[in-house]
Scaffold this motif. Structure first.
Motif, PDB file in Angstrom:
ATOM      1  N   GLU A 199       3.148  -5.528  -5.180  1.00 47.15           N
ATOM      2  CA  GLU A 199       1.812  -5.107  -5.610  1.00 47.15           C
ATOM      3  C   GLU A 199       0.864  -6.315  -5.585  1.00 47.15           C
ATOM      4  O   GLU A 199      -0.294  -6.193  -5.199  1.00 47.15           O
ATOM      5  CB  GLU A 199       1.903  -4.507  -7.016  1.00 47.15           C
ATOM      6  CG  GLU A 199       0.626  -3.881  -7.503  1.00 47.15           C
ATOM      7  CD  GLU A 199       0.818  -3.084  -8.785  1.00 47.15           C
ATOM      8  OE1 GLU A 199       1.955  -3.036  -9.307  1.00 47.15           O
ATOM      9  OE2 GLU A 199      -0.165  -2.518  -9.273  1.00 47.15           O
ATOM     10  N   ARG A 200       1.371  -7.461  -5.976  1.00 49.18           N
ATOM     11  CA  ARG A 200       0.552  -8.673  -5.989  1.00 49.18           C
ATOM     12  C   ARG A 200       0.073  -9.034  -4.580  1.00 49.18           C
ATOM     13  O   ARG A 200      -1.073  -9.418  -4.389  1.00 49.18           O
ATOM     14  CB  ARG A 200       1.367  -9.826  -6.590  1.00 49.18           C
ATOM     15  CG  ARG A 200       0.574 -11.113  -6.732  1.00 49.18           C
ATOM     16  CD  ARG A 200       1.364 -12.177  -7.399  1.00 49.18           C
ATOM     17  NE  ARG A 200       1.697 -11.754  -8.771  1.00 49.18           N
ATOM     18  CZ  ARG A 200       2.385 -12.477  -9.623  1.00 49.18           C
ATOM     19  NH1 ARG A 200       2.823 -13.664  -9.287  1.00 49.18           N
ATOM     20  NH2 ARG A 200       2.646 -12.027 -10.840  1.00 49.18           N
ATOM     21  N   ILE A 238      -0.358  -6.945  -2.086  1.00 55.05           N
ATOM     22  CA  ILE A 238      -1.352  -5.944  -1.675  1.00 55.05           C
ATOM     23  C   ILE A 238      -2.690  -6.257  -2.321  1.00 55.05           C
ATOM     24  O   ILE A 238      -3.734  -6.234  -1.671  1.00 55.05           O
ATOM     25  CB  ILE A 238      -0.869  -4.523  -2.023  1.00 55.05           C
ATOM     26  CG1 ILE A 238       0.376  -4.179  -1.198  1.00 55.05           C
ATOM     27  CG2 ILE A 238      -1.977  -3.497  -1.796  1.00 55.05           C
ATOM     28  CD1 ILE A 238       1.076  -2.911  -1.630  1.00 55.05           C
ATOM     29  N   LYS A 239      -2.657  -6.584  -3.605  1.00 55.26           N
ATOM     30  CA  LYS A 239      -3.909  -6.889  -4.312  1.00 55.26           C
ATOM     31  C   LYS A 239      -4.576  -8.127  -3.704  1.00 55.26           C
ATOM     32  O   LYS A 239      -5.794  -8.138  -3.497  1.00 55.26           O
ATOM     33  CB  LYS A 239      -3.649  -7.111  -5.801  1.00 55.26           C
ATOM     34  CG  LYS A 239      -4.924  -7.328  -6.585  1.00 55.26           C
ATOM     35  CD  LYS A 239      -4.699  -7.216  -8.051  1.00 55.26           C
ATOM     36  CE  LYS A 239      -5.969  -7.429  -8.874  1.00 55.26           C
ATOM     37  NZ  LYS A 239      -7.139  -7.936  -8.222  1.00 55.26           N
ATOM     38  N   ALA A 240      -3.778  -9.118  -3.370  1.00 56.21           N
ATOM     39  CA  ALA A 240      -4.336 -10.329  -2.760  1.00 56.21           C
ATOM     40  C   ALA A 240      -4.974 -10.003  -1.411  1.00 56.21           C
ATOM     41  O   ALA A 240      -6.040 -10.536  -1.071  1.00 56.21           O
ATOM     42  CB  ALA A 240      -3.241 -11.385  -2.599  1.00 56.21           C
ATOM     43  N   CYS A 241      -4.342  -9.115  -0.682  1.00 60.25           N
ATOM     44  CA  CYS A 241      -4.875  -8.732   0.630  1.00 60.25           C
ATOM     45  C   CYS A 241      -6.199  -7.976   0.455  1.00 60.25           C
ATOM     46  O   CYS A 241      -7.152  -8.196   1.197  1.00 60.25           O
ATOM     47  CB  CYS A 241      -3.835  -7.866   1.334  1.00 60.25           C
ATOM     48  SG  CYS A 241      -4.052  -7.744   3.095  1.00 60.25           S
ATOM     49  N   LEU A 242      -6.244  -7.088  -0.542  1.00 60.62           N
ATOM     50  CA  LEU A 242      -7.482  -6.359  -0.821  1.00 60.62           C
ATOM     51  C   LEU A 242      -8.579  -7.321  -1.273  1.00 60.62           C
ATOM     52  O   LEU A 242      -9.730  -7.210  -0.854  1.00 60.62           O
ATOM     53  CB  LEU A 242      -7.236  -5.278  -1.882  1.00 60.62           C
ATOM     54  CG  LEU A 242      -6.354  -4.102  -1.435  1.00 60.62           C
ATOM     55  CD1 LEU A 242      -5.954  -3.249  -2.640  1.00 60.62           C
ATOM     56  CD2 LEU A 242      -7.059  -3.250  -0.393  1.00 60.62           C
ATOM     57  N   ASP A 243      -8.220  -8.263  -2.121  1.00 57.97           N
ATOM     58  CA  ASP A 243      -9.193  -9.255  -2.595  1.00 57.97           C
ATOM     59  C   ASP A 243      -9.712 -10.123  -1.442  1.00 57.97           C
ATOM     60  O   ASP A 243     -10.833 -10.616  -1.477  1.00 57.97           O
ATOM     61  CB  ASP A 243      -8.581 -10.152  -3.674  1.00 57.97           C
ATOM     62  CG  ASP A 243      -8.358  -9.413  -4.983  1.00 57.97           C
ATOM     63  OD1 ASP A 243      -8.910  -8.298  -5.144  1.00 57.97           O
ATOM     64  OD2 ASP A 243      -7.602  -9.930  -5.834  1.00 57.97           O
ATOM     65  N   SER A 276      -9.755  -3.362   3.380  1.00 63.39           N
ATOM     66  CA  SER A 276     -10.412  -2.256   2.672  1.00 63.39           C
ATOM     67  C   SER A 276      -9.878  -0.884   3.061  1.00 63.39           C
ATOM     68  O   SER A 276     -10.348   0.120   2.547  1.00 63.39           O
ATOM     69  CB  SER A 276     -11.922  -2.301   2.923  1.00 63.39           C
ATOM     70  OG  SER A 276     -12.187  -2.173   4.312  1.00 63.39           O
ATOM     71  N   MET A 292      -4.163   2.211  -4.427  1.00 61.88           N
ATOM     72  CA  MET A 292      -4.640   0.839  -4.613  1.00 61.88           C
ATOM     73  C   MET A 292      -5.869   0.588  -3.755  1.00 61.88           C
ATOM     74  O   MET A 292      -6.818  -0.048  -4.200  1.00 61.88           O
ATOM     75  CB  MET A 292      -3.541  -0.173  -4.268  1.00 61.88           C
ATOM     76  CG  MET A 292      -2.404  -0.193  -5.267  1.00 61.88           C
ATOM     77  SD  MET A 292      -1.203  -1.486  -4.892  1.00 61.88           S
ATOM     78  CE  MET A 292      -2.123  -2.961  -5.391  1.00 61.88           C
ATOM     79  N   ALA A 346      -9.721  -0.148  -5.199  1.00 61.43           N
ATOM     80  CA  ALA A 346     -10.329  -1.445  -4.904  1.00 61.43           C
ATOM     81  C   ALA A 346     -11.598  -1.314  -4.087  1.00 61.43           C
ATOM     82  O   ALA A 346     -12.316  -2.281  -3.911  1.00 61.43           O
ATOM     83  CB  ALA A 346      -9.339  -2.316  -4.137  1.00 61.43           C
TER      84      ALA A 346
END
Ligand code: FES
Length: 86
Positions: free
Chosen positions: A11-12, A14-19, A23, A48, A52
């Motif tokens: 999950e971390r 994926i979140k880093a990639c989104l950040d 998109s 996710m 985001a």
């Protein structure tokens, strides 16, 4: 927490990639390889991505439409109040 077991993507990650600017689900599939094997992680990854996605200001079909409906309702109420006051 591992989201995509097939590709061992957390999950971390994926979140880093989104950040970092991803998109869409396709972005994450290209960058991390998620949801390309068994697909079981797909719905969670899509959630996710949806969570985001920032408000586009007009055509996102989500938060913006809700805001437009509220604005329209307010305009109708104000119009009715003005009509009653006249
Ligand atoms: S768990 Fe992600 S493709 Fe299988």
């Amino acid at each position: 927490m591992i989201v995509c077991v097939c590709k061992s993507v957390s999950e971390r990650q994926i979140k880093a990639c989104l950040d970092a600017g991803a998109s869409t689900m396709e972005d994450l599939q290209i960058d991390l390889g998620v949801a390309l094997c068994c697909g079981k992680c797909g719905p969670y990854v899509q959630e996710m991505v949806s969570g985001a996605t920032p408000c586009c200001g007009r055509s996102c079909g989500g938060c913006c439409q809700s805001a437009q409906v509220e604005t329209s309702t307010e305009a109708v109420v104000m119009t009715q109040e003005l009509a009653l006051a006249a």
